[in-house]
Motif scaffolding. Structure first.
Motif, PDB file in Angstrom:
ATOM      1  N   ASN A 191       0.787  -1.229   0.000  1.00 17.77           N
ATOM      2  CA  ASN A 191       0.000   0.000   0.000  1.00 17.77           C
ATOM      3  C   ASN A 191       0.822   1.284   0.000  1.00 17.77           C
ATOM      4  O   ASN A 191       0.258   2.368  -0.142  1.00 17.77           O
ATOM      5  CB  ASN A 191      -0.938   0.014   1.211  1.00 17.77           C
ATOM      6  CG  ASN A 191      -2.063  -0.996   1.077  1.00 17.77           C
ATOM      7  OD1 ASN A 191      -3.001  -0.804   0.319  1.00 17.77           O
ATOM      8  ND2 ASN A 191      -1.956  -2.102   1.804  1.00 17.77           N
ATOM      9  N   ALA A 192       2.138   1.194   0.186  1.00 16.87           N
ATOM     10  CA  ALA A 192       2.978   2.390   0.216  1.00 16.87           C
ATOM     11  C   ALA A 192       3.247   2.890  -1.206  1.00 16.87           C
ATOM     12  O   ALA A 192       3.674   2.125  -2.081  1.00 16.87           O
ATOM     13  CB  ALA A 192       4.289   2.092   0.931  1.00 16.87           C
ATOM     14  N   LYS A 193       3.020   4.156  -1.435  1.00 14.72           N
ATOM     15  CA  LYS A 193       3.226   4.752  -2.749  1.00 14.72           C
ATOM     16  C   LYS A 193       4.711   4.782  -3.108  1.00 14.72           C
ATOM     17  O   LYS A 193       5.554   5.146  -2.298  1.00 14.72           O
ATOM     18  CB  LYS A 193       2.671   6.176  -2.743  1.00 14.72           C
ATOM     19  CG  LYS A 193       2.783   6.903  -4.081  1.00 14.72           C
ATOM     20  CD  LYS A 193       2.186   8.292  -4.002  1.00 14.72           C
ATOM     21  CE  LYS A 193       2.297   9.028  -5.325  1.00 14.72           C
ATOM     22  NZ  LYS A 193       1.708  10.391  -5.251  1.00 14.72           N
ATOM     23  N   GLY A 194       5.014   4.361  -4.337  1.00 18.39           N
ATOM     24  CA  GLY A 194       6.376   4.419  -4.835  1.00 18.39           C
ATOM     25  C   GLY A 194       7.279   3.319  -4.342  1.00 18.39           C
ATOM     26  O   GLY A 194       8.495   3.395  -4.497  1.00 18.39           O
ATOM     27  N   VAL A 195       6.714   2.263  -3.755  1.00 14.79           N
ATOM     28  CA  VAL A 195       7.522   1.196  -3.165  1.00 14.79           C
ATOM     29  C   VAL A 195       7.275  -0.118  -3.899  1.00 14.79           C
ATOM     30  O   VAL A 195       6.126  -0.493  -4.157  1.00 14.79           O
ATOM     31  CB  VAL A 195       7.188   1.028  -1.662  1.00 14.79           C
ATOM     32  CG1 VAL A 195       7.849  -0.233  -1.102  1.00 14.79           C
ATOM     33  CG2 VAL A 195       7.625   2.264  -0.891  1.00 14.79           C
ATOM     34  N   ARG A 196       8.345  -0.794  -4.257  1.00 16.11           N
ATOM     35  CA  ARG A 196       8.282  -2.151  -4.814  1.00 16.11           C
ATOM     36  C   ARG A 196       9.172  -3.013  -3.933  1.00 16.11           C
ATOM     37  O   ARG A 196      10.385  -2.837  -3.899  1.00 16.11           O
ATOM     38  CB  ARG A 196       8.752  -2.185  -6.264  1.00 16.11           C
ATOM     39  CG  ARG A 196       7.871  -1.379  -7.213  1.00 16.11           C
ATOM     40  CD  ARG A 196       8.419  -1.419  -8.633  1.00 16.11           C
ATOM     41  NE  ARG A 196       8.465  -2.773  -9.162  1.00 16.11           N
ATOM     42  CZ  ARG A 196       7.452  -3.368  -9.761  1.00 16.11           C
ATOM     43  NH1 ARG A 196       6.295  -2.734  -9.907  1.00 16.11           N
ATOM     44  NH2 ARG A 196       7.565  -4.593 -10.235  1.00 16.11           N
ATOM     45  N   MET A 197       8.556  -3.965  -3.242  1.00 12.49           N
ATOM     46  CA  MET A 197       9.274  -4.697  -2.200  1.00 12.49           C
ATOM     47  C   MET A 197       9.149  -6.210  -2.396  1.00 12.49           C
ATOM     48  O   MET A 197       8.077  -6.711  -2.719  1.00 12.49           O
ATOM     49  CB  MET A 197       8.700  -4.315  -0.834  1.00 12.49           C
ATOM     50  CG  MET A 197       9.516  -4.814   0.344  1.00 12.49           C
ATOM     51  SD  MET A 197      10.930  -3.762   0.659  1.00 12.49           S
ATOM     52  CE  MET A 197      10.114  -2.245   1.114  1.00 12.49           C
ATOM     53  N   GLU A 198      10.263  -6.887  -2.191  1.00 19.03           N
ATOM     54  CA  GLU A 198      10.270  -8.345  -2.165  1.00 19.03           C
ATOM     55  C   GLU A 198      11.023  -8.796  -0.924  1.00 19.03           C
ATOM     56  O   GLU A 198      12.093  -8.266  -0.623  1.00 19.03           O
ATOM     57  CB  GLU A 198      10.935  -8.926  -3.414  1.00 19.03           C
ATOM     58  CG  GLU A 198      10.164  -8.685  -4.711  1.00 19.03           C
ATOM     59  CD  GLU A 198      10.826  -9.357  -5.901  1.00 19.03           C
ATOM     60  OE1 GLU A 198      11.840 -10.073  -5.680  1.00 19.03           O
ATOM     61  OE2 GLU A 198      10.343  -9.171  -7.035  1.00 19.03           O
ATOM     62  N   PHE A 199      10.455  -9.746  -0.206  1.00 12.28           N
ATOM     63  CA  PHE A 199      11.141 -10.294   0.961  1.00 12.28           C
ATOM     64  C   PHE A 199      10.671 -11.723   1.179  1.00 12.28           C
ATOM     65  O   PHE A 199       9.680 -12.175   0.586  1.00 12.28           O
ATOM     66  CB  PHE A 199      10.903  -9.438   2.213  1.00 12.28           C
ATOM     67  CG  PHE A 199       9.451  -9.232   2.558  1.00 12.28           C
ATOM     68  CD1 PHE A 199       8.792 -10.105   3.405  1.00 12.28           C
ATOM     69  CD2 PHE A 199       8.754  -8.153   2.045  1.00 12.28           C
ATOM     70  CE1 PHE A 199       7.456  -9.917   3.715  1.00 12.28           C
ATOM     71  CE2 PHE A 199       7.422  -7.944   2.357  1.00 12.28           C
ATOM     72  CZ  PHE A 199       6.772  -8.834   3.205  1.00 12.28           C
TER      73      PHE A 199
END
Length: 314
Positions: free
Chosen positions: A123-131
């Motif tokens: 949901n964070a704008k501008g964030v692409r996350m993988e974990f």
């Protein structure tokens, strides 16, 4: 033993106005959101004979052992370092000695931690996350470096999300309509926990016993990182509540001020608070998910949404 056994035990308690039961009062209280079965397991665990009598005896010995191992690690930093041995010893201890109530809460914690980070990342704008998502279903799944990876996930997540936001000159904000798809409204797929005649040790006693094992079998850096990760409840809560634009939950966070780390000697109790804080935040998100779904359904049917009755958390 299914985790609902704790709920059944609490439901069988009869109220006596002249001698009210503290567990029953806390179980029936709905002032804060909490998964009903998890709450029952917490209450049964903290009121167990093990926590009342075994914990006060074992705690000072465990903390002395931490100090001894600290001195040993100062002289020989790499002495007997083995994450594999650590996780297999934890699995063995949980399987044979720890109560099913405590084991159930431990297993839930990794699912909850994964979903909290997924919610923020989605949901964070501008964030692409993988974990690495942690979804253990059996106690044996914990041998796959789950405890260490849990700590790594938290720190790597904070570093990466802030790196991306800083590079784009953005502040944390929602990208649009909130997506609650990663939040489980119900139970996680967890096997029934062992319930042998020696599965009696409560959660906090088990943590006290294993903290020296962390000190011995991890590097000093890994041990300090694991202990300091407990102070990040406030940080993760701020991320989630900022996206929700609702900071009521922050009053339930007890592990605060990560810039000033606490002593490793109190890690066991802080870990209990950490687990409870994660449960609170997840239950808070479940409530928000339900409200979001009701509002969406109401728009489809062109009618105002109804409020959630008190005490209806899963």
């Amino acid at each position: 033993m299914p985790p609902t056994d704790a709920t059944e035990k609490l439901n069988r308690i009869k109220h006596n106005p002249l001698d009210p039961n503290p567990r029953l009062a806390l179980y029936l209280d709905t002032s804060v959101p909490l998964h009903a079965v998890a709450k029952a397991n917490f209450l049964i665990d903290v009121s167990s004979t093990s926590r009342q009598w075994f914990l006060p005896v074992v705690r000072p010995f465990c903390r002395l052992t931490i100090c001894a191992f600290k001195l040993l690690k100062t002289v020989m930093p790499r002495f007997l370092t083995s994450t594999r041995l650590l996780h297999h010893s934890i699995h063995w201890g949980l399987k044979w000695f720890v109560s099913p109530y405590a084991n159930y809460l431990i297993m839930r914690h990794f699912h909850i931690g994964t979903e909290l980070l997924q919610f923020i990342a989605a949901n964070a704008k501008g964030v692409r996350m993988e974990f690495v998502g942690l979804r253990p279903q059996t106690l044996h799944d914990l041998t796959k470096n789950v405890f260490l990876q849990h700590d790594l996930n938290i720190f790597n997540f904070i570093i990466e999300i802030n790196r991306q936001l800083n590079e784009q000159g953005l502040e944390l904000q929602p990208k649009g309509e909130l997506d609650f798809g990663c939040i489980t409204d119900g139970d996680f797929p967890i096997e029934d926990m062992p319930c042998g005649w020696i599965n009696r040790i409560d959660l906090e006693s088990a943590i006290e016993i294993y903290t020296p094992m962390y000190q011995l079998l991890l590097t000093d850096s890994d041990f300090w990182r694991a202990c300091n990760s407990l102070q990040l409840d406030e940080t993760i809560a701020l991320y989630a509540t900022t996206l929700l634009n609702d900071h009521r939950y922050l009053g339930l966070v007890n592990n605060k001020h990560p810039i000033v780390p606490s002593s490793t000697l109190g890690a066991a109790h802080r870990l209990m608070l950490h687990g409870l804080a994660a449960e609170f935040l997840h239950a808070f998100l479940v409530r928000q998910k339900r409200a979001h779904e009701r509002a969406r359904d109401a728009l489809k049917q062109d009618r105002p949404p109804q409020a959630t009755p008190a005490g209806t958390d899963t």
